[in-house]
Design a protein around this motif. Structure first.
Motif, PDB file in Angstrom:
ATOM      1  N   GLU A   1       0.930  -1.239  -0.024  1.00 51.70           N
ATOM      2  CA  GLU A   1      -0.083   0.031   0.046  1.00 51.70           C
ATOM      3  C   GLU A   1       0.715   1.187  -0.027  1.00 51.70           C
ATOM      4  OE1 GLU A   1      -2.683  -0.705   3.316  1.00 51.70           O
ATOM      5  OE2 GLU A   1      -3.805  -1.944   2.194  1.00 51.70           O
ATOM      6  N   ALA A   2       1.989   1.225   0.942  1.00 52.45           N
ATOM      7  CA  ALA A   2       2.824   2.267   0.846  1.00 52.45           C
ATOM      8  C   ALA A   2       3.604   2.692  -0.594  1.00 52.45           C
ATOM      9  CB  ALA A   2       3.903   2.150   1.944  1.00 52.45           C
ATOM     10  N   THR A   3       3.878   1.432  -1.228  1.00 51.50           N
ATOM     11  CA  THR A   3       4.466   1.807  -2.549  1.00 51.50           C
ATOM     12  C   THR A   3       3.448   2.061  -3.555  1.00 51.50           C
ATOM     13  OG1 THR A   3       6.095  -0.183  -2.190  1.00 51.50           O
ATOM     14  CG2 THR A   3       5.690   0.374  -4.287  1.00 51.50           C
ATOM     15  N   SER A   4       2.178   1.760  -3.240  1.00 55.82           N
ATOM     16  CA  SER A   4       1.217   2.149  -4.517  1.00 55.82           C
ATOM     17  C   SER A   4       0.883   3.853  -4.189  1.00 55.82           C
ATOM     18  CB  SER A   4      -0.143   1.619  -4.063  1.00 55.82           C
ATOM     19  OG  SER A   4      -0.105  -0.038  -4.490  1.00 55.82           O
ATOM     20  N   GLN A   5       0.873   4.147  -3.042  1.00 52.06           N
ATOM     21  CA  GLN A   5       0.946   5.682  -2.659  1.00 52.06           C
ATOM     22  C   GLN A   5       1.971   6.326  -3.309  1.00 52.06           C
ATOM     23  OE1 GLN A   5       0.343   6.319   1.416  1.00 52.06           O
ATOM     24  NE2 GLN A   5      -1.660   4.816   1.695  1.00 52.06           N
ATOM     25  N   VAL A   6       3.068   5.941  -3.048  1.00 49.62           N
ATOM     26  CA  VAL A   6       4.249   6.576  -3.748  1.00 49.62           C
ATOM     27  C   VAL A   6       4.268   7.007  -5.057  1.00 49.62           C
ATOM     28  CG1 VAL A   6       6.744   6.646  -3.981  1.00 49.62           C
ATOM     29  CG2 VAL A   6       5.927   6.235  -1.801  1.00 49.62           C
TER      30      VAL A   6
ATOM     31  N   SER B   1       2.904   9.591 -10.183  1.00 45.89           N
ATOM     32  CA  SER B   1       2.166   9.912 -11.354  1.00 45.89           C
ATOM     33  C   SER B   1       1.329  11.297 -11.382  1.00 45.89           C
ATOM     34  CB  SER B   1       1.073   8.665 -11.341  1.00 45.89           C
ATOM     35  OG  SER B   1       0.118   9.058 -12.671  1.00 45.89           O
ATOM     36  N   ASP B   2       0.800  11.657 -10.156  1.00 52.44           N
ATOM     37  CA  ASP B   2       0.028  12.811 -10.298  1.00 52.44           C
ATOM     38  C   ASP B   2       1.029  14.105 -10.243  1.00 52.44           C
ATOM     39  OD1 ASP B   2      -2.221  11.452  -9.394  1.00 52.44           O
ATOM     40  OD2 ASP B   2      -2.104  11.600  -7.465  1.00 52.44           O
ATOM     41  N   MET B   3       2.259  14.055 -10.012  1.00 56.90           N
ATOM     42  CA  MET B   3       2.817  15.241  -9.972  1.00 56.90           C
ATOM     43  C   MET B   3       3.525  15.215 -11.442  1.00 56.90           C
ATOM     44  SD  MET B   3       5.687  15.170  -6.587  1.00 56.90           S
ATOM     45  CE  MET B   3       6.200  13.632  -6.882  1.00 56.90           C
ATOM     46  N   PHE B   4       3.618  14.211 -12.205  1.00 52.04           N
ATOM     47  CA  PHE B   4       4.087  14.521 -13.602  1.00 52.04           C
ATOM     48  C   PHE B   4       2.750  14.785 -14.459  1.00 52.04           C
ATOM     49  CE2 PHE B   4       7.655  11.477 -12.710  1.00 52.04           C
ATOM     50  CZ  PHE B   4       8.743  12.311 -13.444  1.00 52.04           C
ATOM     51  N   ASN B   5       1.522  14.419 -13.951  1.00 51.22           N
ATOM     52  CA  ASN B   5       0.342  14.871 -14.728  1.00 51.22           C
ATOM     53  C   ASN B   5      -0.147  16.412 -14.330  1.00 51.22           C
ATOM     54  OD1 ASN B   5       0.075  12.299 -16.194  1.00 51.22           O
ATOM     55  ND2 ASN B   5      -1.091  11.639 -14.438  1.00 51.22           N
ATOM     56  N   GLY B   6       0.243  16.598 -13.124  1.00 52.28           N
ATOM     57  CA  GLY B   6      -0.112  17.929 -12.883  1.00 52.28           C
ATOM     58  C   GLY B   6       0.943  19.107 -12.481  1.00 52.28           C
TER      59      GLY B   6
ATOM     60  N   HIS C   1       5.320  16.757   1.069  1.00 55.78           N
ATOM     61  CA  HIS C   1       4.303  15.855   1.229  1.00 55.78           C
ATOM     62  C   HIS C   1       4.869  14.523   0.799  1.00 55.78           C
ATOM     63  CE1 HIS C   1       0.389  13.629   1.250  1.00 55.78           C
ATOM     64  NE2 HIS C   1       0.488  13.463   0.087  1.00 55.78           N
ATOM     65  N   PHE C   2       5.447  14.694  -0.361  1.00 58.52           N
ATOM     66  CA  PHE C   2       6.126  13.235  -1.148  1.00 58.52           C
ATOM     67  C   PHE C   2       7.139  12.724   0.036  1.00 58.52           C
ATOM     68  CE2 PHE C   2       9.244  11.372  -3.712  1.00 58.52           C
ATOM     69  CZ  PHE C   2       8.760  10.340  -4.240  1.00 58.52           C
ATOM     70  N   ARG C   3       7.820  13.709   0.554  1.00 54.99           N
ATOM     71  CA  ARG C   3       8.905  12.986   1.303  1.00 54.99           C
ATOM     72  C   ARG C   3       8.360  12.416   2.575  1.00 54.99           C
ATOM     73  NH1 ARG C   3      12.592  18.547   1.423  1.00 54.99           N
ATOM     74  NH2 ARG C   3      13.906  17.952  -0.401  1.00 54.99           N
TER      75      ARG C   3
ATOM     76  N   ASN D   1       6.973   8.960   1.184  1.00 53.97           N
ATOM     77  CA  ASN D   1       8.138   8.164   1.007  1.00 53.97           C
ATOM     78  C   ASN D   1       8.831   7.684   2.274  1.00 53.97           C
ATOM     79  OD1 ASN D   1       9.414   6.869  -1.134  1.00 53.97           O
ATOM     80  ND2 ASN D   1      11.295   8.273  -0.699  1.00 53.97           N
ATOM     81  N   ALA D   2       8.750   8.500   3.396  1.00 51.81           N
ATOM     82  CA  ALA D   2       9.405   8.025   4.837  1.00 51.81           C
ATOM     83  C   ALA D   2       8.560   6.836   5.328  1.00 51.81           C
ATOM     84  CB  ALA D   2       9.253   9.215   5.702  1.00 51.81           C
ATOM     85  N   GLN D   3       7.050   6.965   5.249  1.00 54.21           N
ATOM     86  CA  GLN D   3       6.145   5.842   5.612  1.00 54.21           C
ATOM     87  C   GLN D   3       6.523   4.625   4.790  1.00 54.21           C
ATOM     88  OE1 GLN D   3       2.185   7.463   5.332  1.00 54.21           O
ATOM     89  NE2 GLN D   3       2.563   9.088   7.054  1.00 54.21           N
ATOM     90  N   ARG D   4       6.780   4.882   3.743  1.00 51.84           N
ATOM     91  CA  ARG D   4       7.032   3.652   2.688  1.00 51.84           C
ATOM     92  C   ARG D   4       8.391   2.835   3.144  1.00 51.84           C
ATOM     93  NH1 ARG D   4      10.173   2.927  -1.725  1.00 51.84           N
ATOM     94  NH2 ARG D   4       9.878   0.859  -3.056  1.00 51.84           N
ATOM     95  N   GLN D   5       9.401   3.731   3.396  1.00 50.38           N
ATOM     96  CA  GLN D   5      10.639   3.384   3.736  1.00 50.38           C
ATOM     97  C   GLN D   5      10.516   2.603   4.906  1.00 50.38           C
ATOM     98  OE1 GLN D   5      13.588   6.062   4.905  1.00 50.38           O
ATOM     99  NE2 GLN D   5      15.150   4.826   4.315  1.00 50.38           N
ATOM    100  N   GLU D   6       9.501   2.873   5.871  1.00 48.60           N
ATOM    101  CA  GLU D   6       9.577   2.272   7.398  1.00 48.60           C
ATOM    102  C   GLU D   6       8.902   0.956   7.328  1.00 48.60           C
ATOM    103  OE1 GLU D   6       7.068   2.911  11.544  1.00 48.60           O
ATOM    104  OE2 GLU D   6       7.725   4.635  10.182  1.00 48.60           O
ATOM    105  N   SER D   7       7.697   0.743   6.308  1.00 46.31           N
ATOM    106  CA  SER D   7       7.075  -0.212   5.925  1.00 46.31           C
ATOM    107  C   SER D   7       7.788  -1.342   5.286  1.00 46.31           C
ATOM    108  CB  SER D   7       5.698   0.042   5.112  1.00 46.31           C
ATOM    109  OG  SER D   7       4.977   1.027   5.753  1.00 46.31           O
ATOM    110  N   MET D   8       8.691  -0.748   4.182  1.00 49.73           N
ATOM    111  CA  MET D   8       9.490  -1.660   3.515  1.00 49.73           C
ATOM    112  C   MET D   8      10.685  -2.187   4.310  1.00 49.73           C
ATOM    113  SD  MET D   8       8.737  -1.775   0.356  1.00 49.73           S
ATOM    114  CE  MET D   8       9.904  -2.446  -0.750  1.00 49.73           C
TER     115      MET D   8
END
Length: 611
Positions: free
Chosen positions: A203-208, A213-218, A234-236, A239-246
């Motif tokens: 889920e964390a990887t999907s959010q990142v 994708s949203d940043m490139f499109n917007g 916000h991205f940082r 990404n920090a949450q993803r790092q912890e989960s990973m």
């Protein structure tokens, strides 16, 4: 649209993937078995050689035959390894292609305006999150099945090796497999935690991925709003949450792997402890020790794979659940439903249906169409009980202020949104499934915000249609795109870039219009071409359309517009207000009796007027 996720058991998914590519699976197991069996053969050769050196009883071989046998089997094992790699690659590619094909097919099968599922927070999944599922979860599943393949071939080898060791010395042989019980026990106990951490990391990887994708499109919106710093912060954080989960997920997996890898050392130590006294008394020879030492790696490696399989089983359960969510209510197992996949050779041609008399439109009747959005802000948003009819060759304009339901009406007619009430009749026959019925050559459509692909101009117009059977040049001319194509460096072969980024808004809109014209639909549906065209260019496009007004080939047109010169050409005008049919008739009739029509007509003359 909320859909309940339906799943099968994880082994049922495995079994269906195996059945789908059974020849690759069997080939991989067979060749892998030949490769792993080399360790068993080499162990016997080493035992025979050491028997020869020490003069112990039993089968023995001198140096020459030993070297020859080892070289011969090394060639066989190498060929088997190449075969296993090729078979495994075929299995992986077919399995991943099948799962992606089924998920993508389901997305395309859903109503066009709601193709993606909702997350747990009731938010529609972003394209980045979808890509994460396509990429990460499919690979996770195929990796798990590949481990099953390896474990079968290696398991057979381990059983043969263990049987030979037991025949030599049961006590020492059984002592080497004691670590297996510990691995299985620990891996089983860690199962719930493995699932929890894997779900969190996915889920964390999907959010990142979604945020990227949203940043490139917007990008333009971020720059205009001076929100670069906020989105980066916000991205940082995400990404920090993803790092912890990973880290948690990887740490747990590595713990099981470390425990498994330690079995070699533990097993070797047990052999030395148990074999010492037996070797002293002569009951256990140096040749026996060489055989046991060579068998230790495949036997304990099987233990490691077995432990990894238990962990992967828990992790792939999460992957299957995520992928079935993409199937949005399809029957359980749809993710591995059998369909042909085309990875090489002649690819199937894109279906093309030429227009015949059977596709002719005489009348189109819409009765009481209703679709209300499930919006907490505005429960009445949508359309309610809209009725009208179109005659062959007529030009009908749908107009109304912003939010009146114009685009929603077109989408419900086309089946891009499912009607909640009402019926549509084509030549007096009920249209059961508008989504599949309103396709070329019956109908062609261009939306208010059309999308282009990262391909050439001609490829975006044709989208697989055979160029020799359609009027490409005529469609480009009708879309007022000829001069633009001549000015492009590569002409029709000019690459438009991601989502048409290398084209102007007007060129993008007209390319989409050409894509509609080339399909030569009996019913042409335009959704507000003025959104990206200047007045003069739009007038030129409509003049090209109106030039064929008196010909037999002129299609029936249903158009959303507020432009005066379009309204003046209409055979009938449908005026929507707050999602309901306010009035309909000719322009002259409506200007005499409809305040809403007068307001809209005046708005096109005065840009500051609300419309």
């Amino acid at each position: 649209m909320s859909q309940q996720t339906q799943t099968l058991g994880t082994f049922q998914y495995y079994w269906r993937l195996i059945r789908y590519s059974v020849k690759y699976f069997i080939t991989d197991i067979s060749t892998a078995f030949v490769f792993w069996l080399s360790f068993t053969v080499i162990g016997l050769i080493l035992r025979a050689f050491f028997n020869y050196l020490t003069g112990d009883e039993g089968f023995s071989l001198s140096l020459g035959p030993v070297v020859g046998l080892q070289l011969g089997y090394a060639v066989i094992a190498s060929l088997a390894l190449v075969g296993a790699i090729l078979a495994n690659t075929g299995f992986r590619n077919r399995s991943i292609a099948l799962m992606i094909r089924n998920m993508f097919s389901r997305i395309l099968d859903m109503p066009g305006s709601i193709p993606l599922p909702k997350n747990e927070d009731n938010r529609t999944m972003s394209s980045g999150e979808v890509i994460s599922t396509f990429r990460d979860d499919t690979n996770e599943i195929v990796n798990a099945v590949t481990e099953v393949e390896d474990s079968i071939g290696l398991g057979i080898t381990a059983i043969i090796s263990m049987a030979i060791m037991i025949s030599i010395n049961p006590v020492i042989a059984l002592g080497t497999i004691l670590p297996l019980g510990l691995i299985v026990f620990v891996a089983h106990k860690l199962g719930p935690l493995v699932k929890k951490y894997r779900k969190a990391s996915r889920e964390a990887t999907s959010q990142v991925t979604g945020i990227i994708s949203d940043m490139f499109n917007g990008t333009q919106a971020l720059k205009v709003g001076h929100a670069e710093e906020r989105i980066v912060n916000h991205f940082r954080g995400v990404n920090a949450q993803r790092q912890e989960s990973m880290i948690r997920d990887r740490l747990l997996s590595e713990f099981v792997n470390a425990l498994s890898n330690g079995t070699v050392d533990i097993g070797m130590g047990l052999i030395l402890l148990l074999a010492a006294s037996s070797m002293y008394t002569g009951e256990f020879t140096i040749g026996d020790f060489a055989l046991f030492a060579s068998y230790l790696w495949p036997t304990t490696h099987f233990m490691r794979i077995f432990g990894a399989l238990i962990t992967l089983y828990k992790q792939t359960t999460i992957s299957f659940e995520r992928m079935e969510k993409m199937m949005q209510g399809a029957p359980a197992g749809g993710i591995v439903e059998f369909h042909p996949v085309h990875l090489r050779g002649d690819f199937p041609e894109v279906p093309y249906t030429p227009k015949t008399a059977a596709h002719q439109l005489d009348t189109l009747a819409v009765e009481n169409l209703t679709y209300l959005y499930n919006s907490t802000e505005n429960q009445s948003a949508g359309i309610r009980r809209v009725s009208f009819s179109l005659e062959r060759g007529s030009f009908t304009v749908v107009t109304g202020k912003i939010g009146s339901g114009k685009t929603t009406l077109l989408k419900v007619i086309l089946g891009l949104l499912p009607s909640q009430e009402g019926r549509i009749f084509w030549n007096g026959d009920l249209v059961e499934d508008p989504r599949s019925f309103f396709q070329p050559p019956r109908c062609a459509y261009t939306g208010q915000a059309p999308r282009l692909f990262s391909a050439s101009v001609s490829e975006n117009i044709l989208l697989g249609l055979p160029e020799d059977q359609v009027n490409l040049s005529g469609s480009i001319a009708k879309a007022a795109l000829e001069r633009d194509v001549l000015d492009m460096e590569g002409g029709l072969n000019t690459l438009v870039g991601s989502k048409g980024i290398r084209l102007s808004g007007g060129q993008l809109q007209r390319t989409a219009a050409a894509r509609m014209f080339v399909r030569d639909g009996e019913l042409m549906i335009f959704d507000d071409l003025s959104s990206a065209l200047d007045v003069e260019t739009e007038r030129q496009l409509w003049e090209m359309v109106f030039n064929e007004r008196n010909s037999q080939s002129f299609p029936t047109c249903l158009v959303v517009s507020h432009r005066r010169f379009v309204l003046q050409q209409a055979d009938q005008i449908i005026v929507l207000k707050d999602g309901q049919l306010e009035d309909q008739g000719t322009l002259q009739e409506l200007l005499l009796r409809s305040e809403e029509m007068n307001d809209l007509y005046a708005a096109d003359q005065n840009p500051n007027h609300s419309r």
